[in-house]
Design a protein around this motif. Sequence first.
Motif, PDB file in Angstrom:
ATOM      1  N   ILE A   1       1.043  -1.211   0.133  1.00  0.00           N
ATOM      2  CA  ILE A   1      -0.053  -0.037  -0.074  1.00  0.00           C
ATOM      3  C   ILE A   1       1.010   1.193  -0.074  1.00  0.00           C
ATOM      4  O   ILE A   1       0.552   2.175  -0.681  1.00  0.00           O
ATOM      5  CB  ILE A   1      -0.776   0.055   1.386  1.00  0.00           C
ATOM      6  N   ALA A   2       2.142   1.377   0.655  1.00  0.00           N
ATOM      7  CA  ALA A   2       3.053   2.298   1.087  1.00  0.00           C
ATOM      8  C   ALA A   2       3.531   2.684  -0.599  1.00  0.00           C
ATOM      9  O   ALA A   2       3.863   3.849  -0.939  1.00  0.00           O
ATOM     10  CB  ALA A   2       4.070   2.371   1.982  1.00  0.00           C
ATOM     11  N   LYS A   3       3.907   1.446  -1.202  1.00  0.00           N
ATOM     12  CA  LYS A   3       4.710   1.771  -2.622  1.00  0.00           C
ATOM     13  C   LYS A   3       3.667   2.313  -3.348  1.00  0.00           C
ATOM     14  O   LYS A   3       4.072   3.094  -4.182  1.00  0.00           O
ATOM     15  CB  LYS A   3       4.970   0.154  -3.000  1.00  0.00           C
TER      16      LYS A   3
ATOM     17  N   ALA B   1       1.075   4.077  -2.843  1.00  0.00           N
ATOM     18  CA  ALA B   1       0.775   5.603  -2.347  1.00  0.00           C
ATOM     19  C   ALA B   1       2.055   6.662  -2.869  1.00  0.00           C
ATOM     20  O   ALA B   1       1.801   7.777  -2.983  1.00  0.00           O
ATOM     21  CB  ALA B   1       0.471   5.616  -1.073  1.00  0.00           C
ATOM     22  N   GLY B   2       3.465   5.822  -2.760  1.00  0.00           N
ATOM     23  CA  GLY B   2       4.472   6.696  -3.016  1.00  0.00           C
ATOM     24  C   GLY B   2       4.707   7.527  -1.511  1.00  0.00           C
ATOM     25  O   GLY B   2       4.149   7.698  -0.756  1.00  0.00           O
ATOM     26  N   MET B   3       5.875   8.216  -1.726  1.00  0.00           N
ATOM     27  CA  MET B   3       6.495   8.991  -0.472  1.00  0.00           C
ATOM     28  C   MET B   3       5.404  10.074  -0.214  1.00  0.00           C
ATOM     29  O   MET B   3       5.062  10.324   1.020  1.00  0.00           O
ATOM     30  CB  MET B   3       7.790   9.814  -0.729  1.00  0.00           C
ATOM     31  N   GLY B   4       4.796  10.883  -1.110  1.00  0.00           N
ATOM     32  CA  GLY B   4       3.748  11.926  -0.939  1.00  0.00           C
ATOM     33  C   GLY B   4       2.631  11.341  -0.078  1.00  0.00           C
ATOM     34  O   GLY B   4       2.124  11.848   0.784  1.00  0.00           O
ATOM     35  N   GLY B   5       2.337  10.178  -0.638  1.00  0.00           N
ATOM     36  CA  GLY B   5       1.144   9.507  -0.347  1.00  0.00           C
ATOM     37  C   GLY B   5       1.055   9.009   1.117  1.00  0.00           C
ATOM     38  O   GLY B   5       0.121   9.099   2.258  1.00  0.00           O
ATOM     39  N   VAL B   6       2.127   8.745   1.538  1.00  0.00           N
ATOM     40  CA  VAL B   6       2.473   8.173   2.941  1.00  0.00           C
ATOM     41  C   VAL B   6       2.513   9.274   3.713  1.00  0.00           C
ATOM     42  O   VAL B   6       2.254   9.008   4.918  1.00  0.00           O
ATOM     43  CB  VAL B   6       3.968   7.040   2.793  1.00  0.00           C
TER      44      VAL B   6
END
Length: 146
Positions: free
Chosen positions: A71-73, A75-80
């Motif tokens: 899920i984190a991958k 979402a990407g850094m911004g999403g996380v």
Amino acid sequence: MYQNVLDLHSYWAFGVLGLLLIAAINALSGLGSKRAFTPRDRQISMVALIFSHIQLVVGIILVIVNPQLEIAKVAGMGGVMKDPHLRLIFVEHPLINIIAITLITIGWSKHKKTAEDAKKFKSIGYMYAIALVLLLSRIPWGQWFS
Ligand code: HEM
């Protein structure tokens, strides 16, 4: 696999936090009472150091085997960073705890480099206490006791 590692990390945390508290109080009380640094003081501090290092290794494995990593991958850094839960478990908790364990290691190493008892107590007492405060500030309390 994930559940076993999570359970280990979860129970080991009691040991780490308890031992750090004991080691910090022991060192600060030794400093305050101006007593000699004994092999028992060394042992208490070393066990706390070892427990924290084992927790670091288990924590890294927990990130790798974590199903939420996908899920984190996605979402990407911004999403996380926008998601408080993902940010806590994948950014704040690991980062702050790695800093805390580094401080514990520095405190331990510095005590070995001095022959003065008060300085030994000081480096362990201060560094372990600061590390403990940092660790407590980023524990996912809500999920730990749920
Ligand atoms: C002494 C240091 C540490 C302590 C005391 C600690 C403690 C904890 C606790 C109590 C939890 C909640 C467990 C549960 O929900 O039952 C947790 C979760 C977690 N920890 Fe640590 N931790 C430490 C270091 C680390 C490190 C260094 C990493 C990664 C490099 C890490 C990664 C994680 C992850 C990813 C979770 C969330 C697991 C999930 O909810 O799926 N921890 N930690």
